[in-house]
Design a protein around this motif. Sequence first.
Motif, mmCIF file in Angstrom:
data_model
loop_
_atom_site.group_PDB
_atom_site.id
_atom_site.type_symbol
_atom_site.label_atom_id
_atom_site.label_comp_id
_atom_site.label_asym_id
_atom_site.label_seq_id
_atom_site.Cartn_x
_atom_site.Cartn_y
_atom_site.Cartn_z
ATOM 1 N N ARG A 33 -2.486 1.308 -3.950
ATOM 2 C CA ARG A 33 -0.940 1.790 -3.720
ATOM 3 C C ARG A 33 -0.118 1.197 -2.672
ATOM 4 O O ARG A 33 0.822 0.857 -2.667
ATOM 5 N N ARG A 34 -0.985 0.827 -1.502
ATOM 6 C CA ARG A 34 -0.455 0.188 -0.158
ATOM 7 C C ARG A 34 0.387 -1.239 -0.938
ATOM 8 O O ARG A 34 1.103 -1.437 -0.196
ATOM 9 N N PHE A 35 -0.680 -1.971 -1.738
ATOM 10 C CA PHE A 35 -0.069 -3.431 -1.925
ATOM 11 C C PHE A 35 1.050 -3.321 -2.895
ATOM 12 O O PHE A 35 1.916 -3.935 -2.738
ATOM 13 N N PRO A 92 7.276 2.571 9.103
ATOM 14 C CA PRO A 92 6.162 1.889 8.409
ATOM 15 C C PRO A 92 6.164 2.389 6.939
ATOM 16 O O PRO A 92 6.837 3.226 6.710
ATOM 17 N N PRO A 93 5.118 1.733 6.022
ATOM 18 C CA PRO A 93 5.077 2.237 4.695
ATOM 19 C C PRO A 93 5.101 3.767 4.343
ATOM 20 O O PRO A 93 4.503 4.605 5.127
ATOM 21 N N GLN A 94 6.055 4.367 3.457
ATOM 22 C CA GLN A 94 6.204 5.763 3.378
ATOM 23 C C GLN A 94 6.607 5.960 2.189
ATOM 24 O O GLN A 94 6.495 5.402 1.171
ATOM 25 N N MET A 115 5.883 4.204 -6.415
ATOM 26 C CA MET A 115 5.615 4.024 -4.985
ATOM 27 C C MET A 115 5.021 5.449 -4.449
ATOM 28 O O MET A 115 5.314 5.596 -3.282
ATOM 29 N N SER A 116 4.105 6.004 -5.268
ATOM 30 C CA SER A 116 3.483 7.218 -4.856
ATOM 31 C C SER A 116 4.395 8.345 -4.167
ATOM 32 O O SER A 116 3.908 8.917 -3.319
ATOM 33 N N PRO A 117 5.415 8.813 -4.840
ATOM 34 C CA PRO A 117 6.374 9.927 -3.985
ATOM 35 C C PRO A 117 5.715 11.353 -4.440
ATOM 36 O O PRO A 117 4.977 11.181 -5.503
ATOM 37 N N ILE A 118 6.145 12.180 -3.828
ATOM 38 C CA ILE A 118 5.722 13.416 -4.091
ATOM 39 C C ILE A 118 6.975 14.164 -4.635
ATOM 40 O O ILE A 118 7.929 14.627 -4.074
ATOM 41 N N GLN A 135 -0.650 16.746 -1.912
ATOM 42 C CA GLN A 135 -0.605 15.472 -2.260
ATOM 43 C C GLN A 135 0.122 15.008 -0.731
ATOM 44 O O GLN A 135 -0.174 13.553 -0.571
ATOM 45 N N GLY A 136 0.784 15.818 0.123
ATOM 46 C CA GLY A 136 0.916 15.123 1.493
ATOM 47 C C GLY A 136 -0.309 14.948 2.159
ATOM 48 O O GLY A 136 -0.356 13.731 2.702
ATOM 49 N N ARG A 137 -1.452 15.410 2.065
ATOM 50 C CA ARG A 137 -2.633 15.169 2.720
ATOM 51 C C ARG A 137 -3.072 13.871 2.190
ATOM 52 O O ARG A 137 -3.530 13.070 3.021
#
Length: 255
Positions: A33-35, A92-94, A115-118, A135-137
Motif C-alpha cells: 500500500r505505501r509503495f 505525510p502519506p495519507q 490509495m486505500s481510502p475509507i 479501517q481507521g485503526r
Amino acid sequence: MTVWIRNLFYWLGVAVSTPPFAILAVLILPLPRRFRHRIVSGWTHSMLWWLKVTCGLSYKVIGRENIPDTPSVIASKHQSGWETMALQQIFPPQVWVLKRELLWIPFFGWGLATMSPIAIDRGNKVEAQRKLMAQGRARIDVGFWIVVFPEGTRIKPGLKGKYKFGASRLASSLKVPMVPVALNSGEFWPRNSFLKYPGEITVVIGKPILPDGRDSADMMAEAEAWIEARQREIGGAGPCAHPDDKARRAHAHAA
C-alpha cells in the motif's frame, strides 16, 4: 480571455494525464500500500505544478511546525478540490474518509480506490461509523494519516457548515492527535467551477488537539472554533471571496 486560455491548458493536462495514472494504479494493485500510494500520488504533485504553470495558482503554508511526528487525524476545512491534492504535498502519506460514490468515477475514482481510502455509505450511519473506526485503526497501524472534512462537503468561502464528530471520534478512539487545518482555496478555485484564478492560497495548520480523555464533542468544538477564527483571518484574499470577507480585509489594510 487569458484566464480562459490558461484554464483550457490546465484541463487539457488533466485529461491527458489522468487515464494513464489510473491504469498504472490498477496495474500496481498487488504491490504494498505505501509503495502504491507513493507512485499514484505523483499525479497530484504533477497537477499542482501544472496548476501553477498554467493558472498561476500557488500556495503558502503557515504552521508547518505544528505537524506531529506520528500518524494523526487531519480535520480540514473543505472549499474546493484543490485541498484533496495539496494536503498530500503538505502532510505525510495519507488516506481520506470519503463517500463511496467517488470511487465510481471513471479513471479518477479507479485511481482513488487504489490509495486505500475509507469509503463509507452515508445512507447507513451505523455501518459507516463501524467501518470508519475499523479501517481507521488499520490505516494508522501501517503509518497512514487520515484526512476528514468535518463539514462533510465543500463549503463556499465565508460560510460555515455543520461540523460533525467523525474526525474527533476517530482521533479519540485511536488515541492519536487531531490536527485542525484552515484554508481559503475556494476563493481561487470555486466549487464546481471550470475556472481557477491566479493568486496564492493560504493554508494554516493548528497545534494538535490531543485526546487525553476528552470527549469527541469537546475536541471538535475546539477544532471548529480554531478553524473558523483562522478562516476570518485569511478570508477575503481571492477574487471569489465572500463580500463580507473582502470588506473586512480592506478595512484591516486601511487601518
